[in-house]
Design a protein around this motif. Sequence first.
Motif, mmCIF file in Angstrom:
data_model
loop_
_atom_site.group_PDB
_atom_site.id
_atom_site.type_symbol
_atom_site.label_atom_id
_atom_site.label_comp_id
_atom_site.label_asym_id
_atom_site.label_seq_id
_atom_site.Cartn_x
_atom_site.Cartn_y
_atom_site.Cartn_z
ATOM 1 N N HIS D 63 -135.461 17.566 -42.674
ATOM 2 C CA HIS D 63 -135.301 18.414 -41.491
ATOM 3 C C HIS D 63 -135.675 18.012 -40.138
ATOM 4 O O HIS D 63 -135.529 18.546 -39.023
ATOM 5 C CB HIS D 63 -135.910 19.912 -41.617
ATOM 6 N N GLU D 64 -136.221 16.776 -40.239
ATOM 7 C CA GLU D 64 -136.645 16.196 -38.662
ATOM 8 C C GLU D 64 -135.915 15.087 -38.297
ATOM 9 O O GLU D 64 -135.821 13.817 -38.846
ATOM 10 C CB GLU D 64 -138.102 15.321 -38.891
ATOM 11 N N ALA D 65 -134.621 15.448 -37.596
ATOM 12 C CA ALA D 65 -133.615 14.436 -37.390
ATOM 13 C C ALA D 65 -133.165 14.005 -35.953
ATOM 14 O O ALA D 65 -133.122 15.026 -34.987
ATOM 15 C CB ALA D 65 -132.438 14.790 -38.101
ATOM 16 N N ALA D 66 -132.545 13.050 -35.757
ATOM 17 C CA ALA D 66 -131.843 12.610 -34.544
ATOM 18 C C ALA D 66 -130.569 11.760 -34.920
ATOM 19 O O ALA D 66 -130.839 11.270 -35.940
ATOM 20 C CB ALA D 66 -132.880 11.666 -33.518
ATOM 21 N N GLY D 67 -129.840 11.651 -33.908
ATOM 22 C CA GLY D 67 -128.469 11.225 -34.434
ATOM 23 C C GLY D 67 -127.328 11.296 -33.252
ATOM 24 O O GLY D 67 -127.823 11.270 -31.913
ATOM 25 N N THR D 68 -126.120 10.855 -33.226
ATOM 26 C CA THR D 68 -125.322 10.867 -32.242
ATOM 27 C C THR D 68 -124.069 11.643 -32.411
ATOM 28 O O THR D 68 -123.626 11.656 -33.554
ATOM 29 C CB THR D 68 -124.940 9.324 -32.238
#
Lengths: 348, 348, 348, 348
Positions: D63-68
């Motif tokens: 649940h700890e996310a970064a993206g584009t």
Amino acid sequence: MKALVLEEKLRLSLRDIDLPLTLGPNDVRIRIGRVGICGSDVHYYKHGRIGPFVVNAPMVLGHEAAGTVVEVGSQVTDLKPGDRVCMEPGIPDMTSRASREGHYNLDPAVRFWATPPIHGCLTGEVIHPAAFTFKLPAHVSLAEGAMVEPFAVGMHAATKAQIKPGATAVVIGAGPIGIMVALAAQAAGAGLVIVSDLSTEKLVIAGKYPGIHPFDIRTGPLAAHVAKLTAGWGADVVFEASGSTKAFDGIFDLLAPGGTLVLVGMPPAAVAFDVIAAQAKEARIETIFRYANVYAKAVALLASGKVDLKPLISASFPFDESIAAFERAAEGRPADIKLQIVVEEFAS
Amino acid sequence: MKALVLEEKLRLSLRDIDLPLTLGPNDVRIRIGRVGICGSDVHYYKHGRIGPFVVNAPMVLGHEAAGTVVEVGSQVTDLKPGDRVCMEPGIPDMTSRASREGHYNLDPAVRFWATPPIHGCLTGEVIHPAAFTFKLPAHVSLAEGAMVEPFAVGMHAATKAQIKPGATAVVIGAGPIGIMVALAAQAAGAGLVIVSDLSTEKLVIAGKYPGIHPFDIRTGPLAAHVAKLTAGWGADVVFEASGSTKAFDGIFDLLAPGGTLVLVGMPPAAVAFDVIAAQAKEARIETIFRYANVYAKAVALLASGKVDLKPLISASFPFDESIAAFERAAEGRPADIKLQIVVEEFAS
Amino acid sequence: MKALVLEEKLRLSLRDIDLPLTLGPNDVRIRIGRVGICGSDVHYYKHGRIGPFVVNAPMVLGHEAAGTVVEVGSQVTDLKPGDRVCMEPGIPDMTSRASREGHYNLDPAVRFWATPPIHGCLTGEVIHPAAFTFKLPAHVSLAEGAMVEPFAVGMHAATKAQIKPGATAVVIGAGPIGIMVALAAQAAGAGLVIVSDLSTEKLVIAGKYPGIHPFDIRTGPLAAHVAKLTAGWGADVVFEASGSTKAFDGIFDLLAPGGTLVLVGMPPAAVAFDVIAAQAKEARIETIFRYANVYAKAVALLASGKVDLKPLISASFPFDESIAAFERAAEGRPADIKLQIVVEEFAS
Amino acid sequence: MKALVLEEKLRLSLRDIDLPLTLGPNDVRIRIGRVGICGSDVHYYKHGRIGPFVVNAPMVLGHEAAGTVVEVGSQVTDLKPGDRVCMEPGIPDMTSRASREGHYNLDPAVRFWATPPIHGCLTGEVIHPAAFTFKLPAHVSLAEGAMVEPFAVGMHAATKAQIKPGATAVVIGAGPIGIMVALAAQAAGAGLVIVSDLSTEKLVIAGKYPGIHPFDIRTGPLAAHVAKLTAGWGADVVFEASGSTKAFDGIFDLLAPGGTLVLVGMPPAAVAFDVIAAQAKEARIETIFRYANVYAKAVALLASGKVDLKPLISASFPFDESIAAFERAAEGRPADIKLQIVVEEFAS
């Protein structure tokens, strides 16, 4: 001067005792009119100590007082002889860091009436700083004035709760302090006030006030009752005023999301505290220690008629029967909310 | 459906108009019972605009309403047909940043009844989100329910003021909003509430409430009056509810050190603001825009009996006489605090 | 004792003058090390008055000081000779109502250095209450210690703003106080700090601090710049630190919904205040008067290295050249943030 | 789509699974870049449940996310394909009462990534509401973006603490959350930050940050250490971030009068809570549940350089080695603050 003295061997005597009566420039001299008996007075009488405070020299009892100004110091401008007043019983060092930050009640050097070794006010006359002496309006009696001290505890609790107008409040405990808290919470904006206890006598007294809903916890779970009255939302504010460790079982079930719990009662031991349950509600928990900056506002509420403390005075005793008054207080009759001693008959 | 329509040329007509009446899963269908007439309704009627909001298409008037649920959407669980309810007239986008932060009243995309181009509720039936529909207890009438909207303004002002119990409050202006603010401030904890105006009629109405002290500013300076009643300390909270630019002259003289000024009224022009005077009191100034999260608490105060809005309903008109009701509202009679329209007689 | 005296005819003289130097039990005796020159000192020199405070007797100037304790009163336990300290220049009556409530800065009886008729600290030695004297850690110089007083204004402003961590702050005005406010706001949690001015010199000084974004208001509207940097949301907190009445034009356009405006600057006249614009943002407006309870925390920030005030000391003058220092301060060179006078060379 | 799935029998598998990928009008489609492993992910893997949340169907972890962003819904205006973003993992019902009041984190209907039965984000692509998706500035990497979720816990704790600038903070526990809290508290204004633990490795990592003072509780009592560093006053704010029941022994001894205790850690059982000790300090106790309204501000602090989370990323694993990454996380090496999985190499 004649005073009700608790001797070192925990015997009460009504006798003469030397008391410091020098009037400083910022002080007033007050002829004591009425004094209420507090649970802490009775506790010193029965047990000789409260926490670190031990009675090991004769001590005058009493800290809930109202009276009449008879002389004022040279620098006092806002009081004059003849003024009827009530007094905050604690005299802090106002230059301490806690006092400077607005928490004078937390000053460790505070000198508090009838907390050893400081003498109390169950005597004919006291010297007190004008800054902690508050004028009563003409229509507020000395009997009511002597109720301001216990009411101040409720006021401080209600102030710290930051009750939004129309919020729901639950008060656990219908003893003297519980009722004071309930009345203060109601005056402070609560729309629905539920007071719980297991004493029928106490609940009857609380329930006589319009808008105070008594709940007998022997009839079912308090949380279910609160849920029903709030369509499942919970109480915005819960005041723990029983001092019972059992009160903490499931206490956060009473609370609405984002609600506040105020700890007024003083449990005799550490309580079991469910951190996860508190977090699930994101509860804020406030604690109080006595009170600060509420006396003038408490008097204003009595003066306005919004709060009526007279029904809580269960009985009054003349000064000469002070010891009998304490014996009765020590009985702990459930319907005795407040016993008072009339020090000077004409003054009331 | 029949509705009171403000036509583009600022003529009122009671006529049929197409209104969207599709029930979404989270909506309720409500038969309108009572609608109060607000100053903004009258302002649109007289001037055709308020700031950037311009009437350039026919618009149904009215946003102060109570009624009866007749149908609920598939996801609605806390309301059912037959429930008597009042409604918040603004429907915000709850996913906007302002809404997420708890300020849904500040969401720029809010759709507010009778704010062009959004239709109001002076019609037989409306669709409304259940989240902004509030159940009335059995003993609160639809007439009182329709008063919740203007009272909500007072509630929001009193909430933001963070009134400490027993504090002194001054309300400048005894118009409908001023009285609502005074009642909310009193319920929110104020001990002494002073309401000022220069209309004898309005002050008489305000002064009928116990504990509300009317003050006619034609009889002398308000600041001196407040100083006298507070032993020179000043008011802890001042509410500006007149919308008069003159009210700002010396307004900080009313305030106690560390006091709060709440700006409720909407002056027609910029006001002259004395920064130095505000700083000398270290005043906090709060402003309000409509209200948020106060409806449930407002209903709780009506239900508890702490606040009685019934005396403020000056007259009621049947739906068929809506135009006459607006004509009278447009007269601005000083003793007309609130005029209401009874849309469905049996419902009240 | 030798002191910098402002004579009644607004002439400066460095001469001997009688000063009260009796040490009370709660006082300390301090050898003055450094004194900063404040705009108010210069204002008294040029104009002879600030509001109701008029120089009509010779008065020692200076209120921003640090020094070394040389003697302590009999009741003082937390300071000792040799301690390097800075001092709050105002001595309130701690028993006043404002002081009891935590607002000792609002006590009307406060005695403030170099505010007529109270003498300031531009002299060799002063007596001061220990309660308003704060120890400097070993690695904080007296020069920095004398900066605590102006920094305290920024600290008080930042404290009242209740900045949430990561919030955006705008400071209007890059004068000495504006920069102090910007540094305090940054230390207090602001993520993005924008400082506006129209002096290139001042903006260059402010912009040398990492994370402080200078904005020259001659290059375009500040509101558009803030909107761009915040994706249209606006600043969570705006500090008005210019004291310019023009700063209030459109000031609420800078603010995010629910944002806070802190009024630090002291405009020479009433400002035009757009109530409707404030309400549309539901702005909270805080005002400050000097400061209270921030000195210990200001020293902690200097000690931690989070705040570096050394670059703001533009020039230092020996005590013998005090008059020249004041002449230069009176010139108002834009790059002179703070001028200091070294009273005792060895002490710094 | 390929994902890291926790099977019902608590076995990890990296396999294809059907995930709902329909883009709503207010949603964005995001190609996942980096995902951090949280203690709760590991706990589900090891124990299959956290409180009432039980893994009884295959569930995607993370649940700890970064993206584009790769696609945006028809109503989305503030994000566009190519934007690098981080996401709040909880999607509340914004019309619930808790959400309307600004506590969307307390909405009982919230759908939170990798909390059964909701799938997490350890997969190639997710659909997410734009309202809970936050743009990263150009100089903040996806690796840092994936740290925003755990940092948000610290941010929320520091926000609720209402730290005054220059205050002293103590953080009990130097695990991942303890360090996040310490950094947030420092950014939020704390002057002195003391972090306690009994793991040398963790204290070394915490102590590398300037201004963070590590304290090994095996060397002596924390309260004495805090008293020494604060001249006996105590900490203004204490954060309990260890989740240890032992941490509550004498916890109020750490606190200054009027101080605040924030409960961040989640102890496995009820703790022994000393009400009297809390009252003697008149402590305020805040609890937190996840976070609300802090993401944008957390990103602002990373962007400003005030907070650097990069040193806390102990190791990164390619997506294909996710299971190995979880095995290592399950070891609980003391120096592993945060392990991350690189889902899409080029994206970081």
